[in-house]
Design a protein around this motif. Structure first.
Motif, mmCIF file in Angstrom:
data_model
loop_
_atom_site.group_PDB
_atom_site.id
_atom_site.type_symbol
_atom_site.label_atom_id
_atom_site.label_comp_id
_atom_site.label_asym_id
_atom_site.label_seq_id
_atom_site.Cartn_x
_atom_site.Cartn_y
_atom_site.Cartn_z
ATOM 1 N N GLU A 13 0.818 -1.215 0.000
ATOM 2 C CA GLU A 13 0.000 0.000 0.000
ATOM 3 C C GLU A 13 0.851 1.263 0.000
ATOM 4 O O GLU A 13 0.480 2.261 -0.621
ATOM 5 C CB GLU A 13 -0.994 -0.039 1.160
ATOM 6 C CG GLU A 13 -2.054 -1.108 0.905
ATOM 7 C CD GLU A 13 -2.987 -1.390 2.068
ATOM 8 O OE1 GLU A 13 -2.628 -1.092 3.237
ATOM 9 O OE2 GLU A 13 -4.080 -1.915 1.803
ATOM 10 N N ARG A 14 2.003 1.250 0.633
ATOM 11 C CA ARG A 14 2.902 2.409 0.594
ATOM 12 C C ARG A 14 3.429 2.661 -0.810
ATOM 13 O O ARG A 14 3.857 3.767 -1.125
ATOM 14 C CB ARG A 14 4.072 2.206 1.555
ATOM 15 C CG ARG A 14 3.684 2.388 2.996
ATOM 16 C CD ARG A 14 4.855 2.201 3.914
ATOM 17 N NE ARG A 14 4.466 2.452 5.282
ATOM 18 C CZ ARG A 14 5.171 2.078 6.351
ATOM 19 N NH1 ARG A 14 6.316 1.439 6.195
ATOM 20 N NH2 ARG A 14 4.744 2.352 7.558
ATOM 21 N N ASN A 15 3.410 1.633 -1.637
ATOM 22 C CA ASN A 15 3.867 1.760 -3.024
ATOM 23 C C ASN A 15 2.710 1.957 -3.999
ATOM 24 O O ASN A 15 2.903 1.883 -5.211
ATOM 25 C CB ASN A 15 4.703 0.543 -3.413
ATOM 26 C CG ASN A 15 6.125 0.658 -2.914
ATOM 27 O OD1 ASN A 15 6.906 1.421 -3.452
ATOM 28 N ND2 ASN A 15 6.444 -0.089 -1.864
ATOM 29 N N GLY A 16 1.506 2.195 -3.479
ATOM 30 C CA GLY A 16 0.374 2.516 -4.338
ATOM 31 C C GLY A 16 -0.516 1.360 -4.728
ATOM 32 O O GLY A 16 -1.492 1.541 -5.460
ATOM 33 N N PHE A 17 -0.220 0.153 -4.259
ATOM 34 C CA PHE A 17 -1.088 -0.984 -4.563
ATOM 35 C C PHE A 17 -2.442 -0.785 -3.894
ATOM 36 O O PHE A 17 -2.536 -0.242 -2.796
ATOM 37 C CB PHE A 17 -0.463 -2.300 -4.072
ATOM 38 C CG PHE A 17 0.602 -2.839 -4.979
ATOM 39 C CD1 PHE A 17 0.316 -3.859 -5.880
ATOM 40 C CD2 PHE A 17 1.892 -2.326 -4.945
ATOM 41 C CE1 PHE A 17 1.292 -4.354 -6.720
ATOM 42 C CE2 PHE A 17 2.879 -2.811 -5.779
ATOM 43 C CZ PHE A 17 2.580 -3.829 -6.672
ATOM 44 N N VAL A 18 -3.474 -1.239 -4.574
ATOM 45 C CA VAL A 18 -4.848 -1.104 -4.106
ATOM 46 C C VAL A 18 -5.394 -2.490 -3.806
ATOM 47 O O VAL A 18 -5.205 -3.430 -4.594
ATOM 48 C CB VAL A 18 -5.719 -0.426 -5.197
ATOM 49 C CG1 VAL A 18 -7.175 -0.382 -4.796
ATOM 50 C CG2 VAL A 18 -5.189 0.966 -5.501
ATOM 51 N N ARG A 19 -6.079 -2.606 -2.665
ATOM 52 C CA ARG A 19 -6.738 -3.881 -2.349
ATOM 53 C C ARG A 19 -7.894 -4.083 -3.317
ATOM 54 O O ARG A 19 -8.798 -3.254 -3.400
ATOM 55 C CB ARG A 19 -7.247 -3.888 -0.913
ATOM 56 C CG ARG A 19 -6.136 -3.886 0.098
ATOM 57 C CD ARG A 19 -6.684 -3.991 1.511
ATOM 58 N NE ARG A 19 -5.623 -3.716 2.470
ATOM 59 C CZ ARG A 19 -5.517 -4.314 3.648
ATOM 60 N NH1 ARG A 19 -6.411 -5.209 4.015
ATOM 61 N NH2 ARG A 19 -4.527 -4.013 4.466
ATOM 62 N N GLU A 20 -7.843 -5.183 -4.039
ATOM 63 C CA GLU A 20 -8.863 -5.461 -5.044
ATOM 64 C C GLU A 20 -9.830 -6.551 -4.611
ATOM 65 O O GLU A 20 -10.869 -6.724 -5.222
ATOM 66 C CB GLU A 20 -8.191 -5.849 -6.371
ATOM 67 C CG GLU A 20 -7.375 -4.714 -6.949
ATOM 68 C CD GLU A 20 -6.682 -5.076 -8.247
ATOM 69 O OE1 GLU A 20 -6.429 -6.274 -8.502
ATOM 70 O OE2 GLU A 20 -6.396 -4.147 -9.019
#
Length: 183
Positions: A141-148
């Protein structure tokens, strides 16, 4: 070598193998949580896919992770399931016990994103991790990943089913680290 702020990703060296075998892959709990198959010990001299690089397998790029200050081996990082048609891949990493909780995971994910998006020209990166893996969730999440999504009871781990979280990042949503952090 690809570098971030704290770590570098380099080719796997022969002298990495005993450390990775002992501290990462022969640790029953860690290995059972990190791998999608049942744990089994890795013998010295083994050609197990988790240790030995197969240069003919173009769908997997394994790295050894080293501290920039001193070059100490701290873990592994992998871009796997590379699909050149759909321009997508998965990210995986494993840190040695002494390296956990120091922010290396966030940096490893950042460098893998750089490799996947800037070097390989991919469009999508994906991470699957156990729902209770707070370190990996935070790094993603700190790298911009989104929980899908959540894959309910999808992982059999040491006698119980656990949920997995699916996270994704598209190249257009990626915010790369400053250019001077890469070499």
């Amino acid at each position: 070598m690809l570098t971030g702020g704290k770590v570098g990703l380099r080719a796997r060296h022969e002298d990495d193998l005993p450390i990775l075998r002992t501290e990462l892959f022969n640790d029953v709990v860690n290995a059972a949580r990190a791998d999608g198959s049942p744990w089994r010990p890795i013998a010295p001299g083994s050609t197990d896919r988790r240790l030995v690089v197969d240069d003919n397998n173009q769908s997997v790029v394994p790295f050894s992770v080293v501290e920039l200050a001193g070059g100490t081996l701290v873990g592994t990082a992998t871009l796997w399931g590379i699909d050149n048609h759909h321009r997508s891949a998965h990210i995986g990493l494993g840190l040695l016990p002494a390296a956990r909780g120091k922010g290396y995971g966030t940096d490893v994910v950042s460098v893998l994103c750089y490799y996947g998006f800037a070097v390989r020209g991919l469009h999508r990166l994906q991470i699957e991790t156990l729902v209770d893996n707070a370190g990996m969730l935070r790094a993603a999440e700190r790298n911009g990943f989104v929980r899908e999504g959540v894959l309910r009871s999808s992982a059999w781990v040491l006698g119980e089913f656990l949920d997995e979280v699916l996270l994704g990042l598209l190249v257009e949503d990626w915010k790369p680290a400053a250019p001077d952090t890469r070499s």
